[in-house]
Design a protein around this motif. Structure first.
Motif, PDB file in Angstrom:
ATOM      1  N   GLN A 289       3.842  20.530  -1.811  1.00 50.64           N
ATOM      2  CA  GLN A 289       4.000  21.373  -2.343  1.00 50.64           C
ATOM      3  C   GLN A 289       4.597  22.424  -1.463  1.00 50.64           C
ATOM      4  O   GLN A 289       4.035  22.495  -0.580  1.00 50.64           O
ATOM      5  CB  GLN A 289       2.929  22.535  -3.672  1.00 50.64           C
ATOM      6  CG  GLN A 289       1.757  21.239  -4.143  1.00 50.64           C
ATOM      7  CD  GLN A 289       0.510  21.559  -4.764  1.00 50.64           C
ATOM      8  OE1 GLN A 289       0.281  22.656  -4.508  1.00 50.64           O
ATOM      9  NE2 GLN A 289      -0.411  20.409  -5.648  1.00 50.64           N
TER      10      GLN A 289
ATOM     11  N   GLN B 212       0.785  -1.607  -0.140  1.00 50.53           N
ATOM     12  CA  GLN B 212      -0.198   0.084   0.081  1.00 50.53           C
ATOM     13  C   GLN B 212       0.727   1.442  -0.054  1.00 50.53           C
ATOM     14  O   GLN B 212       1.771   1.726   0.638  1.00 50.53           O
ATOM     15  CB  GLN B 212      -0.851   0.227   1.397  1.00 50.53           C
ATOM     16  CG  GLN B 212      -2.048   0.981   1.327  1.00 50.53           C
ATOM     17  CD  GLN B 212      -2.779   0.992   2.461  1.00 50.53           C
ATOM     18  OE1 GLN B 212      -2.760   0.051   3.160  1.00 50.53           O
ATOM     19  NE2 GLN B 212      -3.224   2.012   2.811  1.00 50.53           N
ATOM     20  N   SER B 213       0.910   2.480  -0.633  1.00 49.76           N
ATOM     21  CA  SER B 213       1.370   3.582  -1.560  1.00 49.76           C
ATOM     22  C   SER B 213       0.243   4.261  -0.809  1.00 49.76           C
ATOM     23  O   SER B 213      -0.658   4.376  -1.550  1.00 49.76           O
ATOM     24  CB  SER B 213       2.185   3.674  -2.289  1.00 49.76           C
ATOM     25  OG  SER B 213       1.631   2.640  -3.226  1.00 49.76           O
ATOM     26  N   THR B 214       0.781   5.502  -0.316  1.00 50.57           N
ATOM     27  CA  THR B 214      -0.140   6.961   0.019  1.00 50.57           C
ATOM     28  C   THR B 214       0.555   7.677  -0.242  1.00 50.57           C
ATOM     29  O   THR B 214       2.109   8.430  -0.169  1.00 50.57           O
ATOM     30  CB  THR B 214      -0.361   7.062   1.528  1.00 50.57           C
ATOM     31  OG1 THR B 214      -0.426   5.940   2.082  1.00 50.57           O
ATOM     32  CG2 THR B 214      -0.868   8.433   1.973  1.00 50.57           C
ATOM     33  N   LYS B 215      -0.149   8.798  -1.556  1.00 50.38           N
ATOM     34  CA  LYS B 215       0.657   9.601  -1.658  1.00 50.38           C
ATOM     35  C   LYS B 215       0.175  10.610  -1.168  1.00 50.38           C
ATOM     36  O   LYS B 215      -0.028  11.159  -0.381  1.00 50.38           O
ATOM     37  CB  LYS B 215      -0.009  10.743  -3.216  1.00 50.38           C
ATOM     38  CG  LYS B 215       0.775  11.053  -4.487  1.00 50.38           C
ATOM     39  CD  LYS B 215      -0.324  11.275  -5.339  1.00 50.38           C
ATOM     40  CE  LYS B 215       0.398  12.360  -6.199  1.00 50.38           C
ATOM     41  NZ  LYS B 215       0.154  12.479  -7.845  1.00 50.38           N
ATOM     42  N   LEU B 216       1.671  11.819  -1.128  1.00 48.74           N
ATOM     43  CA  LEU B 216       2.174  12.976  -0.175  1.00 48.74           C
ATOM     44  C   LEU B 216       1.872  14.050  -1.014  1.00 48.74           C
ATOM     45  O   LEU B 216       2.924  13.924  -2.096  1.00 48.74           O
ATOM     46  CB  LEU B 216       3.453  13.169   0.592  1.00 48.74           C
ATOM     47  CG  LEU B 216       3.454  11.716   1.564  1.00 48.74           C
ATOM     48  CD1 LEU B 216       4.300  11.953   1.941  1.00 48.74           C
ATOM     49  CD2 LEU B 216       1.882  11.418   2.534  1.00 48.74           C
ATOM     50  N   ASP B 217       1.343  14.916  -1.215  1.00 50.30           N
ATOM     51  CA  ASP B 217       1.468  16.216  -1.142  1.00 50.30           C
ATOM     52  C   ASP B 217       2.233  17.749  -0.803  1.00 50.30           C
ATOM     53  O   ASP B 217       1.985  17.954   0.349  1.00 50.30           O
ATOM     54  CB  ASP B 217      -0.492  17.102  -1.159  1.00 50.30           C
ATOM     55  CG  ASP B 217      -0.645  18.221  -2.260  1.00 50.30           C
ATOM     56  OD1 ASP B 217       0.111  18.083  -3.063  1.00 50.30           O
ATOM     57  OD2 ASP B 217      -1.268  18.197  -2.734  1.00 50.30           O
TER      58      ASP B 217
END
Length: 72
Positions: free
Chosen positions: A72, A65-70
């Motif tokens: 910016q 499982q991967s979680t994309k981190l924003d």
């Protein structure tokens, strides 16, 4: 989530060889994995440095499982 099936075989010379298939279904059963391994051995299409695949040694279903981190 992403699932992969890692299969380990014994070659004709007695060495162990593994191969992994990615993006398998999450509910693959032991019977299905075993049947897949039997088919791979019977078709004899993979040749390794230590010979053809002769028998099954083991299999493992892995969940990632991967979680994309924003960031910016």
């Amino acid at each position: 989530m992403e699932y992969s099936l890692a299969m380990t075989f014994v070659t004709t010379s007695g060495d162990k060889v593994s191969m992994t298939i990615t993006d398998v279904k999450s509910n693959i059963t032991e019977v299905e994995a075993s049947a897949l391994m039997d088919t791979i051995i019977a078709k004899d299409i993979f040749l390794t440095k230590s010979g053809s695949l002769a028998s099954k040694y083991g299999a493992q279903l892995t969940q990632r499982q991967s979680t994309k981190l924003d960031v910016q």
